[in-house]
Design an enzyme around this catalytic site. Structure first.
Site, PDB file in Angstrom:
ATOM      1  N   THR A   2       0.864  -1.181   0.000  1.00 30.77           N
ATOM      2  CA  THR A   2       0.000   0.000   0.000  1.00 30.77           C
ATOM      3  C   THR A   2       0.896   1.224   0.000  1.00 30.77           C
ATOM      4  OG1 THR A   2      -1.696  -1.192   1.248  1.00 30.77           O
ATOM      5  CG2 THR A   2      -1.861   1.216   1.178  1.00 30.77           C
ATOM      6  N   LYS A  61      -7.306   1.148  -2.539  1.00 24.97           N
ATOM      7  CA  LYS A  61      -6.871   0.609  -1.241  1.00 24.97           C
ATOM      8  C   LYS A  61      -6.937   1.677  -0.149  1.00 24.97           C
ATOM      9  CE  LYS A  61      -5.209  -2.181   1.830  1.00 24.97           C
ATOM     10  NZ  LYS A  61      -3.927  -2.873   1.746  1.00 24.97           N
ATOM     11  N   LYS A  90      -0.163   4.250   8.921  1.00 26.40           N
ATOM     12  CA  LYS A  90       0.535   4.624   7.683  1.00 26.40           C
ATOM     13  C   LYS A  90      -0.448   4.798   6.534  1.00 26.40           C
ATOM     14  CE  LYS A  90       1.910   1.647   4.966  1.00 26.40           C
ATOM     15  NZ  LYS A  90       1.426   1.001   3.683  1.00 26.40           N
TER      16      LYS A  90
END
Length: 295
Positions: A96, A171, A239
């Site tokens: 990601t 995502k 994150k």
């Protein structure tokens, strides 16, 4: 049969590479912490000393690492995979990372005669082990078709979202919902627990009612049992929320719940829960209410 290079053997990458080996593909692996390659070597994987070596001669290279900085090192470093790929290689990144970095890598790989797919996943470590991940893919249809056999081994569904960068955007939007849903579950548990309701019975209600969610299904028992064994870490969720926040800021998209979720997961990180499962965010609420859920 395609020759595969696989880079990144963490919680997700190791079982993904293992499933390719079980299916009979020749796989060369690399991990920055070299000891993590040992179990794959026992399954028959070749072990490379650099991303460049893992990519050399491969028909497809798959990467699964933690963040933009690590991806830059793996791809663009002196011994990075860009120095090892040949024309015709398809590179699949399942990490990601930011959409901007995806587009940069796609351009670099196209200049080398290869194709790039941004293909992040949904599903935590059990899905990686079982080969039931869901991939959201950005890139050309032709490139995706060429490596569909690999996705079929590692997952149960591939959703082609559009051009390069669209997988990454999907995502980040998806994990925004995941983060918010897990906070909602923790907050509901806190209200119920502080008010004296039995945690087991409350979870049953959630799962049967309109509040039911994947968060409740996957994390409800973990919260009650205080089992924060890492399936997807709090640090990685933070994150992803930071990447999503940068995306919404850059696109002038109002995202107030994202902003709050990022702040709360930052609190969890600050309190030392970053390496635990993301469900450990409930410990922030437990500190606020002065009791442990399930007690």
């Amino acid at each position: 049969m395609k020759k595969i290079g696989f880079i990144g053997l963490g919680t997700m990458g190791a079982p993904m590479a293992s499933n390719l080996l079980k299916a009979g593909y020749p796989v060369t692996v690399f991990n920055r912490t070299a000891s993590k390659a040992a179990p794959l070597a026992e399954q028959g994987a070749a072990v490379a000393s650099s991303p460049k070596e893992a990519a050399a001669g491969a028909d497809a290279v798959i990467t699964m690492v933690s963040n933009d900085e690590s991806i830059v090192e793996v791809y663009e470093g002196t011994e990075g995979l860009l120095a090892g790929i040949r024309p015709g290689t398809t590179v699949i990144d399942c990490s990601t990372i930011s959409p901007a970095l995806v587009k940069r890598l796609a351009s670099q790989i196209a200049e080398l005669g290869g194709a790039f797919l941004d293909a992040p996943v949904t599903g935590s470590s059990p899905a990686a082990i079982d080969g039931t991940l869901v991939f959201m893919v950005g890139g050309s249809t032709d490139a995706l078709t060429q490596v569909m056999d690999l996705f079929d081994i590692m997952g149960k569904k591939v959703l082609h979202m559009g051009d390069n960068g669209s997988g990454a955007v999907a995502k980040l939007a998806h994990n925004t919902i995941v983060g918010i849903n897990n906070l909602a579950l923790a907050e509901g548990f806190a209200i119920a627990s502080k008010s004296g309701l039995p945690a087991d019975r409350f979870l049953e209600l959630v799962q049967l009612g309109s509040a039911g969610s994947k968060a409740a299904e996957l994390k409800g028992r973990k919260i009650i049992e205080h089992d924060f064994t890492n399936q997807f870490s709090l640090a990685l969720m933070l994150k992803d929320l930071k990447l999503a926040s940068a995306l919404t800021d850059g696109s002038s998209i109002p995202a107030p719940m994202l902003s709050l979720a990022k702040s709360l997961f930052q609190a969890g990180q600050t309190q030392g829960f970053g390496d635990e499962d993301l469900s450990s965010i409930v410990k922030v609420y437990e500190a606020w209410i002065g009791k442990q859920i399930g007690d």
